[in-house]
Scaffold this motif. Structure first.
Motif, PDB file in Angstrom:
ATOM      1  N   THR A  57       0.804  -1.222   0.000  1.00  0.00           N
ATOM      2  CA  THR A  57       0.000   0.000   0.000  1.00  0.00           C
ATOM      3  C   THR A  57       0.841   1.278   0.000  1.00  0.00           C
ATOM      4  O   THR A  57       0.320   2.356  -0.221  1.00  0.00           O
ATOM      5  CB  THR A  57      -0.918   0.035   1.235  1.00  0.00           C
ATOM      6  N   ASN A  58       2.130   1.146   0.328  1.00  0.00           N
ATOM      7  CA  ASN A  58       3.036   2.279   0.471  1.00  0.00           C
ATOM      8  C   ASN A  58       2.577   3.244   1.572  1.00  0.00           C
ATOM      9  O   ASN A  58       2.852   4.428   1.520  1.00  0.00           O
ATOM     10  CB  ASN A  58       3.231   3.007  -0.857  1.00  0.00           C
ATOM     11  N   ARG A  59       1.858   2.724   2.537  1.00  0.00           N
ATOM     12  CA  ARG A  59       1.391   3.507   3.691  1.00  0.00           C
ATOM     13  C   ARG A  59       2.044   2.964   4.947  1.00  0.00           C
ATOM     14  O   ARG A  59       2.408   1.788   5.015  1.00  0.00           O
ATOM     15  CB  ARG A  59      -0.126   3.410   3.801  1.00  0.00           C
ATOM     16  N   PRO A  60       2.185   3.801   5.988  1.00  0.00           N
ATOM     17  CA  PRO A  60       2.819   3.309   7.218  1.00  0.00           C
ATOM     18  C   PRO A  60       1.967   2.231   7.894  1.00  0.00           C
ATOM     19  O   PRO A  60       0.741   2.258   7.811  1.00  0.00           O
ATOM     20  CB  PRO A  60       2.908   4.560   8.094  1.00  0.00           C
ATOM     21  N   PHE A  61       2.654   1.304   8.536  1.00  0.00           N
ATOM     22  CA  PHE A  61       1.949   0.281   9.297  1.00  0.00           C
ATOM     23  C   PHE A  61       1.245   0.938  10.480  1.00  0.00           C
ATOM     24  O   PHE A  61       1.794   1.828  11.125  1.00  0.00           O
ATOM     25  CB  PHE A  61       2.920  -0.776   9.822  1.00  0.00           C
ATOM     26  N   ASN A  62       0.016   0.520  10.769  1.00  0.00           N
ATOM     27  CA  ASN A  62      -0.722   1.019  11.930  1.00  0.00           C
ATOM     28  C   ASN A  62      -0.411   0.215  13.178  1.00  0.00           C
ATOM     29  O   ASN A  62      -0.573   0.689  14.291  1.00  0.00           O
ATOM     30  CB  ASN A  62      -2.227   0.982  11.672  1.00  0.00           C
ATOM     31  N   SER A  63      -0.010  -1.026  12.989  1.00  0.00           N
ATOM     32  CA  SER A  63       0.251  -1.916  14.112  1.00  0.00           C
ATOM     33  C   SER A  63       1.347  -2.885  13.709  1.00  0.00           C
ATOM     34  O   SER A  63       1.461  -3.246  12.537  1.00  0.00           O
ATOM     35  CB  SER A  63      -1.020  -2.694  14.464  1.00  0.00           C
ATOM     36  N   ILE A  64       2.132  -3.317  14.687  1.00  0.00           N
ATOM     37  CA  ILE A  64       3.168  -4.287  14.382  1.00  0.00           C
ATOM     38  C   ILE A  64       2.702  -5.716  14.630  1.00  0.00           C
ATOM     39  O   ILE A  64       3.434  -6.653  14.349  1.00  0.00           O
ATOM     40  CB  ILE A  64       4.449  -4.015  15.190  1.00  0.00           C
ATOM     41  N   LYS A  65       1.495  -5.888  15.147  1.00  0.00           N
ATOM     42  CA  LYS A  65       1.034  -7.218  15.546  1.00  0.00           C
ATOM     43  C   LYS A  65       1.111  -8.239  14.414  1.00  0.00           C
ATOM     44  O   LYS A  65       1.666  -9.326  14.584  1.00  0.00           O
ATOM     45  CB  LYS A  65      -0.381  -7.158  16.098  1.00  0.00           C
ATOM     46  N   LYS A  66       0.553  -7.925  13.271  1.00  0.00           N
ATOM     47  CA  LYS A  66       0.522  -8.883  12.159  1.00  0.00           C
ATOM     48  C   LYS A  66       1.937  -9.153  11.643  1.00  0.00           C
ATOM     49  O   LYS A  66       2.304 -10.309  11.404  1.00  0.00           O
ATOM     50  CB  LYS A  66      -0.373  -8.363  11.040  1.00  0.00           C
ATOM     51  N   SER A  67       2.731  -8.105  11.477  1.00  0.00           N
ATOM     52  CA  SER A  67       4.100  -8.274  11.007  1.00  0.00           C
ATOM     53  C   SER A  67       4.927  -9.083  11.995  1.00  0.00           C
ATOM     54  O   SER A  67       5.726  -9.936  11.610  1.00  0.00           O
ATOM     55  CB  SER A  67       4.766  -6.918  10.790  1.00  0.00           C
ATOM     56  N   PHE A  68       4.723  -8.825  13.270  1.00  0.00           N
ATOM     57  CA  PHE A  68       5.458  -9.547  14.306  1.00  0.00           C
ATOM     58  C   PHE A  68       5.094 -11.033  14.277  1.00  0.00           C
ATOM     59  O   PHE A  68       5.967 -11.900  14.358  1.00  0.00           O
ATOM     60  CB  PHE A  68       5.154  -8.952  15.682  1.00  0.00           C
ATOM     61  N   LYS A  69       3.814 -11.302  14.146  1.00  0.00           N
ATOM     62  CA  LYS A  69       3.343 -12.692  14.103  1.00  0.00           C
ATOM     63  C   LYS A  69       3.929 -13.429  12.892  1.00  0.00           C
ATOM     64  O   LYS A  69       4.372 -14.576  13.003  1.00  0.00           O
ATOM     65  CB  LYS A  69       1.817 -12.734  14.072  1.00  0.00           C
ATOM     66  N   THR A  70       3.952 -12.772  11.738  1.00  0.00           N
ATOM     67  CA  THR A  70       4.530 -13.360  10.529  1.00  0.00           C
ATOM     68  C   THR A  70       6.021 -13.643  10.727  1.00  0.00           C
ATOM     69  O   THR A  70       6.512 -14.721  10.386  1.00  0.00           O
ATOM     70  CB  THR A  70       4.322 -12.429   9.318  1.00  0.00           C
ATOM     71  N   ALA A  71       6.726 -12.673  11.296  1.00  0.00           N
ATOM     72  CA  ALA A  71       8.165 -12.841  11.530  1.00  0.00           C
ATOM     73  C   ALA A  71       8.427 -13.966  12.528  1.00  0.00           C
ATOM     74  O   ALA A  71       9.355 -14.761  12.342  1.00  0.00           O
ATOM     75  CB  ALA A  71       8.770 -11.531  12.027  1.00  0.00           C
ATOM     76  N   LYS A  73       6.634 -16.613  13.066  1.00  0.00           N
ATOM     77  CA  LYS A  73       6.427 -17.896  12.363  1.00  0.00           C
ATOM     78  C   LYS A  73       7.633 -18.232  11.497  1.00  0.00           C
ATOM     79  O   LYS A  73       8.072 -19.377  11.438  1.00  0.00           O
ATOM     80  CB  LYS A  73       5.166 -17.836  11.506  1.00  0.00           C
ATOM     81  N   LYS A  74       8.167 -17.214  10.800  1.00  0.00           N
ATOM     82  CA  LYS A  74       9.302 -17.443   9.902  1.00  0.00           C
ATOM     83  C   LYS A  74      10.538 -17.937  10.651  1.00  0.00           C
ATOM     84  O   LYS A  74      11.326 -18.705  10.102  1.00  0.00           O
ATOM     85  CB  LYS A  74       9.650 -16.170   9.132  1.00  0.00           C
ATOM     86  N   VAL A  75      10.723 -17.495  11.894  1.00  0.00           N
ATOM     87  CA  VAL A  75      11.895 -17.926  12.661  1.00  0.00           C
ATOM     88  C   VAL A  75      11.605 -19.161  13.510  1.00  0.00           C
ATOM     89  O   VAL A  75      12.443 -19.612  14.277  1.00  0.00           O
ATOM     90  CB  VAL A  75      12.478 -16.798  13.540  1.00  0.00           C
ATOM     91  N   GLY A  76      10.385 -19.701  13.367  1.00  0.00           N
ATOM     92  CA  GLY A  76      10.057 -20.954  14.048  1.00  0.00           C
ATOM     93  C   GLY A  76       9.569 -20.817  15.476  1.00  0.00           C
ATOM     94  O   GLY A  76       9.598 -21.778  16.239  1.00  0.00           O
ATOM     95  N   ILE A  77       9.121 -19.617  15.852  1.00  0.00           N
ATOM     96  CA  ILE A  77       8.574 -19.397  17.205  1.00  0.00           C
ATOM     97  C   ILE A  77       7.186 -18.777  17.055  1.00  0.00           C
ATOM     98  O   ILE A  77       6.974 -17.598  17.346  1.00  0.00           O
ATOM     99  CB  ILE A  77       9.477 -18.475  18.051  1.00  0.00           C
TER     100      ILE A  77
END
Length: 135
Positions: A57-71, A73-77
């Motif tokens: 979207t090229n807009r700032p993130f409103n929350s880090i929750k979703k990005s944090f959850k994705t990250a 999962k990617k690192v296995g935790i």
């Protein structure tokens, strides 16, 4: 959470999070250690207004929750939460001998009792404390 370029002071190495942009509605000033400074500086230099923007979207993130959850999962935790990182920071500082007041301020808690709950004090540490009273 927005991270606008105007919130960063690289000369004094801190990030100011405005009251309206955080859960506790407090003015928060976060000191940037060398690692954080280098990461933030990389994003700062290439940002127009906000450091962390959604590439779709090229807009700032409103929350880090979703990005944090994705990250996480990617690192296995997959069960990792942001508060777990805060707890780790508090426990590390506590084990280094920092005072509860200092840790409270680093974690931006209003009350030291909240800080005490964050610390991972083990039963062994409690036993050692009681035994040290014999000295």
């Amino acid at each position: 959470m927005h991270a606008h370029k105007s919130e960063f002071n690289f000369a004094d190495r801190y990030w100011t999070i405005l009251r309206e942009n955080n859960k506790g509605k407090k003015y928060i000033r976060i000191r940037l250690n060398n690692t954080a400074y280098n990461i933030v500086k990389k994003y700062y230099d290439s940002a127009e207004d906000y450091l962390f923007v959604n590439p779709d979207t090229n807009r700032p993130f409103n929350s880090i929750k979703k990005s944090f959850k994705t990250a996480a999962k990617k690192v296995g935790i997959p069960d990792l939460l942001p508060k777990d990182l805060r707890r780790t920071v508090g426990t590390k500082l506590y084990k280094e001998g920092k005072s509860l007041r200092v840790i409270r301020d680093v974690l931006h808690h209003s009350d030291v009792s909240t800080t005490e709950r964050y610390l991972g004090i083990t039963p062994q540490e409690l036993d050692e404390a009681y035994l040290s009273l014999d000295d």
